[in-house]
Design a protein around this motif. Structure first.
Motif, PDB file in Angstrom:
ATOM      1  N   HIS A  68       6.730   2.125   7.422  1.00  0.00           N
ATOM      2  CA  HIS A  68       5.445   1.463   7.691  1.00  0.00           C
ATOM      3  C   HIS A  68       4.771   2.328   8.749  1.00  0.00           C
ATOM      4  O   HIS A  68       5.288   2.504   9.845  1.00  0.00           O
ATOM      5  CB  HIS A  68       5.643   0.038   8.211  1.00  0.00           C
ATOM      6  N   VAL A  69       3.634   2.908   8.397  1.00  0.00           N
ATOM      7  CA  VAL A  69       2.929   3.834   9.292  1.00  0.00           C
ATOM      8  C   VAL A  69       1.546   3.277   9.563  1.00  0.00           C
ATOM      9  O   VAL A  69       0.738   3.124   8.645  1.00  0.00           O
ATOM     10  CB  VAL A  69       2.811   5.241   8.660  1.00  0.00           C
ATOM     11  N   GLU A  97       0.336   7.624  15.886  1.00  0.00           N
ATOM     12  CA  GLU A  97       0.715   6.769  14.768  1.00  0.00           C
ATOM     13  C   GLU A  97       1.927   5.946  15.178  1.00  0.00           C
ATOM     14  O   GLU A  97       2.753   6.374  15.968  1.00  0.00           O
ATOM     15  CB  GLU A  97       1.000   7.582  13.510  1.00  0.00           C
ATOM     16  N   ASP A  98       2.015   4.755  14.648  1.00  0.00           N
ATOM     17  CA  ASP A  98       3.118   3.856  14.907  1.00  0.00           C
ATOM     18  C   ASP A  98       3.976   3.836  13.643  1.00  0.00           C
ATOM     19  O   ASP A  98       3.570   3.279  12.620  1.00  0.00           O
ATOM     20  CB  ASP A  98       2.568   2.465  15.224  1.00  0.00           C
ATOM     21  N   ASP A 127      -1.077  -2.731   3.714  1.00  0.00           N
ATOM     22  CA  ASP A 127      -1.316  -1.512   2.928  1.00  0.00           C
ATOM     23  C   ASP A 127      -0.758  -0.254   3.586  1.00  0.00           C
ATOM     24  O   ASP A 127      -0.988   0.856   3.100  1.00  0.00           O
ATOM     25  CB  ASP A 127      -2.819  -1.338   2.697  1.00  0.00           C
ATOM     26  N   ASP A 128      -0.033  -0.413   4.688  1.00  0.00           N
ATOM     27  CA  ASP A 128       0.424   0.750   5.457  1.00  0.00           C
ATOM     28  C   ASP A 128       1.866   1.157   5.158  1.00  0.00           C
ATOM     29  O   ASP A 128       2.466   1.912   5.911  1.00  0.00           O
ATOM     30  CB  ASP A 128       0.260   0.479   6.952  1.00  0.00           C
ATOM     31  N   PHE A 129       2.429   0.673   4.062  1.00  0.00           N
ATOM     32  CA  PHE A 129       3.784   1.070   3.677  1.00  0.00           C
ATOM     33  C   PHE A 129       3.743   2.380   2.901  1.00  0.00           C
ATOM     34  O   PHE A 129       2.800   2.640   2.150  1.00  0.00           O
ATOM     35  CB  PHE A 129       4.430  -0.016   2.807  1.00  0.00           C
TER      36      PHE A 129
END
Length: 71
Positions: A9-10, A18-19, A50-52
């Protein structure tokens, strides 16, 4: 050649930061997608569904063939 699938997950911040969270490593893309469906309902992830990212790789292979340089 056995494939594996990393699930990340970004979340990109307003800066260049970025996390990144490593969610897991799966034996198939299908299993990674099922994990996304489970994780999307959890606190934090529900706000950024939507960050996967799924990254395919191969087991028993080096990834840094040229080494690296430090500054």
């Amino acid at each position: 050649m056995q494939k594996i699938y990393y699930l990340y997950h970004v979340r990109y911040e307003d800066t260049d930061d970025e996390d990144v969270k490593v969610i897991g490593i799966y034996s198939s893309r299908k299993q990674a997608k099922l994990a996304i469906e489970r994780m999307k309902k959890k606190p934090g992830f529900i706000d950024f569904p939507d960050d996967f990212q799924i990254i395919q790789d191969v087991i028993n292979r080096e990834g840094w063939l040229e080494g690296f340089v430090t500054c």
